[in-house]
Design an enzyme around this catalytic site. Structure first.
Site, PDB file in Angstrom:
ATOM      1  N   SER A  77       0.702 -23.098 -28.617  1.00 45.61           N
ATOM      2  CA  SER A  77       0.788 -22.202 -27.450  1.00 45.61           C
ATOM      3  C   SER A  77       0.306 -20.811 -27.789  1.00 45.61           C
ATOM      4  O   SER A  77      -0.435 -20.189 -27.019  1.00 45.61           O
ATOM      5  CB  SER A  77       2.232 -22.146 -26.948  1.00 45.61           C
ATOM      6  OG  SER A  77       2.678 -23.401 -26.520  1.00 45.61           O
TER       7      SER A  77
ATOM      8  N   GLY B  79      10.221 -29.951 -29.038  1.00 45.48           N
ATOM      9  CA  GLY B  79      11.436 -29.344 -28.517  1.00 45.48           C
ATOM     10  C   GLY B  79      11.495 -27.837 -28.494  1.00 45.48           C
ATOM     11  O   GLY B  79      12.542 -27.265 -28.197  1.00 45.48           O
TER      12      GLY B  79
ATOM     13  N   THR C  38      -2.212 -31.236 -20.235  1.00 44.14           N
ATOM     14  CA  THR C  38      -2.026 -29.959 -20.914  1.00 44.14           C
ATOM     15  C   THR C  38      -1.890 -28.866 -19.870  1.00 44.14           C
ATOM     16  O   THR C  38      -1.934 -29.130 -18.664  1.00 44.14           O
ATOM     17  CB  THR C  38      -3.223 -29.622 -21.836  1.00 44.14           C
ATOM     18  OG1 THR C  38      -4.371 -29.318 -21.015  1.00 44.14           O
ATOM     19  CG2 THR C  38      -3.540 -30.789 -22.769  1.00 44.14           C
TER      20      THR C  38
ATOM     21  N   ASP D 178       4.400 -32.194 -18.120  1.00 46.75           N
ATOM     22  CA  ASP D 178       4.013 -31.518 -19.350  1.00 46.75           C
ATOM     23  C   ASP D 178       4.603 -30.112 -19.380  1.00 46.75           C
ATOM     24  O   ASP D 178       4.378 -29.321 -18.452  1.00 46.75           O
ATOM     25  CB  ASP D 178       2.489 -31.422 -19.457  1.00 46.75           C
ATOM     26  CG  ASP D 178       2.053 -30.705 -20.718  1.00 46.75           C
ATOM     27  OD1 ASP D 178       2.227 -31.271 -21.803  1.00 46.75           O
ATOM     28  OD2 ASP D 178       1.572 -29.561 -20.603  1.00 46.75           O
ATOM     29  N   PRO D 179       5.376 -29.754 -20.413  1.00 46.88           N
ATOM     30  CA  PRO D 179       6.023 -28.435 -20.451  1.00 46.88           C
ATOM     31  C   PRO D 179       5.017 -27.282 -20.422  1.00 46.88           C
ATOM     32  O   PRO D 179       5.244 -26.268 -19.753  1.00 46.88           O
ATOM     33  CB  PRO D 179       6.796 -28.451 -21.779  1.00 46.88           C
ATOM     34  CG  PRO D 179       6.979 -29.898 -22.101  1.00 46.88           C
ATOM     35  CD  PRO D 179       5.770 -30.590 -21.575  1.00 46.88           C
TER      36      PRO D 179
ATOM     37  N   HIS E 158       7.497 -32.827 -37.123  1.00 45.56           N
ATOM     38  CA  HIS E 158       8.004 -31.723 -36.316  1.00 45.56           C
ATOM     39  C   HIS E 158       9.065 -32.178 -35.326  1.00 45.56           C
ATOM     40  O   HIS E 158       9.459 -31.419 -34.453  1.00 45.56           O
ATOM     41  CB  HIS E 158       6.862 -31.058 -35.544  1.00 45.56           C
ATOM     42  CG  HIS E 158       5.754 -30.561 -36.403  1.00 45.56           C
ATOM     43  ND1 HIS E 158       4.672 -31.352 -36.736  1.00 45.56           N
ATOM     44  CD2 HIS E 158       5.572 -29.384 -37.024  1.00 45.56           C
ATOM     45  CE1 HIS E 158       3.855 -30.668 -37.501  1.00 45.56           C
ATOM     46  NE2 HIS E 158       4.377 -29.482 -37.698  1.00 45.56           N
TER      47      HIS E 158
END
Length: 510
Positions: free
Chosen positions: A371, A327, A422, A485-486, A121
């Site tokens: 998500s 990404g 997370t 962490d996004p 990925h």
């Protein structure tokens, strides 16, 4: 006969397929699941995440398909597939990362560099090294897969194996054959293995994972060859495995075909269009309440502010995620947030529980990957808690209880908890502060604001954490330390925006 799910070992894949399996079982279907984790690039253990599923999954598909075609029971097919998965190791090499449509390609690799151990990925590899001749690369990959120290696969000298060299979509067959030609004698002479089968081709592909290599033969550089990224898979073979791999199949990309020329048919069932049309029809015919009560007004403001905060973070989230994930965190969250804004006018805002449930439906409809399923579980758990109150006006304590239930559900199904890097590292501190402030009698709005500050602090603190769940768990600490962490930052952003909106709306009303 039932259904066998063969799932590559990624958190989002396990969650989504797990949910599908449970739903199917509840409707009376027989379902078995086999998880494939053939990645040999990363040192074990990897927290709760485990090894990634890579191109070796294709061989598991072939074994299971042939076993099913032979008439075996579901349990026996699953047993053969599980055994096959335990016999496989894979590692890949790339020079550049994948391209996401509409996004700027990450520049984490400079010229003359290659990445070892990329996932499928586009998540970062296990290591970055100087570009090497192909025989050096192949030798390194084989040693990594067959290392007795890591013991990724139960293969020792004298065993028989199957070799698969997989291109990720754009690699010319010639270049895959070069890698295969280097791998076979190394397996035979350096590792003492008998090679029963060699498969070369594009079996498991990704988007634009390009490589430029310099291939050396007898120390003479032949030239610069533009290729796509490739992976090498080694599988321990026996008579049963070979029988399954050699079984006739009409799969168009399998290298040993049967029954004449291949035909590729693109088929999209009509019911998919009908279902989508039904969803659109429901959204246009079912509207929200004509007159909002005070709770509905506040809830509408909070939802809108939270969604807009995520929308504004899209590019930043993608940039962070390109360094520690695949990404697309910002793009995925953006899809969910924009859909929530579009659907907001249709939500039953005077009923908080049903509104939360509808938010979950909006998310599930458009958000993919980890998500999407996590936020769907989040909303469903909150809905269940809020629905149990039987109150027209939900109390702050019930909202705090709903947040706690959502966190517990995410932790249960995803396996993560505090410190795993997370979104829970934003939500757990927020929940703890909210509960503490409410229990001490603090004004609920002030408590909400304080808890949102805890969410932001928790998200920022993920820079100092080693990931133990999700794709970031495959990335080494020095890379993780550069960015938060996004997922945690996204959660903190919408939570903070909702808290501020509630405060401003209540101040305006008073």
């Amino acid at each position: 006969m039932g259904c066998l799910l063969i799932v590559k070992n990624y958190t989002g894949d396990r969650l989504n397929f797990g949910l599908a399996a449970e739903q199917a079982k509840s409707e009376g279907y027989k379902v078995e699941t086999v998880i494939v984790g053939d990645d040999c690039a990363l040192p074990p253990p990897r927290g709760i995440t485990g090894r990634r599923g890579l191109a070796g999954t294709i061989l598991v598909h072939k074994v299971a398909g042939a076993a099913a075609a032979a008439g075996l029971s579901l349990l026996d097919v699953a047993t053969e597939a599980k055994h096959a998965a335990e016999m496989i190791g894979t590692m890949g090499v790339a020079l550049s990362v994948c391209t996401l449509p509409g996004q700027v390609t990450s520049d984490r690799l400079g010229p003359g560099k290659m990445e070892l151990g990329l996932g499928i990925h586009g998540e970062p590899g296990a290591a970055v090294a100087d570009l090497q001749p192909v025989d050096v690369i192949v030798s390194h990959v084989l040693k990594q897969i067959l290392s007795p120290e890591t013991n990724y696969v139960p293969i020792t000298r004298g065993n028989r194996v199957v070799l698969m060299v997989n291109g990720l979509g754009a690699t010319p067959v010639m270049e895959l054959m070069i890698a295969s030609g280097k791998a076979v004698p190394k397996l035979q002479l350096e590792h003492g293995l008998a090679v029963d089968r060699v498969y070369s081709g594009s079996f498991m592909t990704s988007l634009d994972m390009a490589v430029v290599e310099r291939v050396a033969f007898n120390h003479v550089v032949v030239g610069s060859i533009p290729t796509d990224r490739f992976s090498i898979t080694i599988m321990k073979s026996d008579q049963t495995v070979l029988q399954r791999l050699d079984a006739a199949t009409k799969a168009p990309s399998w290298p040993i075909g049967a029954d004449g020329p291949y035909q590729v048919v693109t088929y999209l069932p009509k019911y998919l269009f009908h279902y989508h049309h039904l969803l659109l029809l429901q959204r246009t015919t079912l509207g929200g309440p004509v007159q909002l009560n005070q709770q509905g007004i506040i809830l509408e403001a909070a939802i809108e502010a939270a969604a807009k905060a995520v929308i504004n973070l899209k590019d930043t989230l993608n940039e962070w995620d390109s360094k520690v994930g695949d990404g697309d965190c910002g793009s995925t969250m953006f899809r969910g947030a924009t859909t929530i804004i579009e659907d907001l006018k249709c939500y039953p805002l005077n009923d908080a529980a049903e509104t939360v449930n509808e938010i979950g439906s909006s998310i599930r409809r458009v958000m993919g990957g980890t998500s999407g399923i996590i936020y769907t579980i989040f909303c469903k758990a909150a809905y269940t808690t809020l629905k149990s109150s039987n109150l027209d006006n939900i109390t702050p304590q019930k909202w705090a209880e709903a947040l706690e239930a959502s966190i517990a559900a995410i932790s249960k199904y995803g396996g993560a908890t505090a410190g795993y890097r997370t979104l829970l590292d934003a939500l757990i501190p927020a929940s703890e502060v909210l509960r503490k402030k409410l229990d001490t009698g603090e004004n609920p709005i002030t408590a909400f604001i304080h808890s949102s500050e805890a969410a932001l602090a928790g998200a920022e603190a993920t820079k100092n954490m080693q990931a133990q769940a999700g794709r970031s768990s495959y990335v080494f600490g020095e890379i993780l330390a550069a960015v938060p962490d996004p997922g945690a930052m996204a959660a903190a952003a919408w939570y903070r925006a909702a808290a501020v909106a509630v405060m401003e709306r209540c101040q305006a009303a008073s």
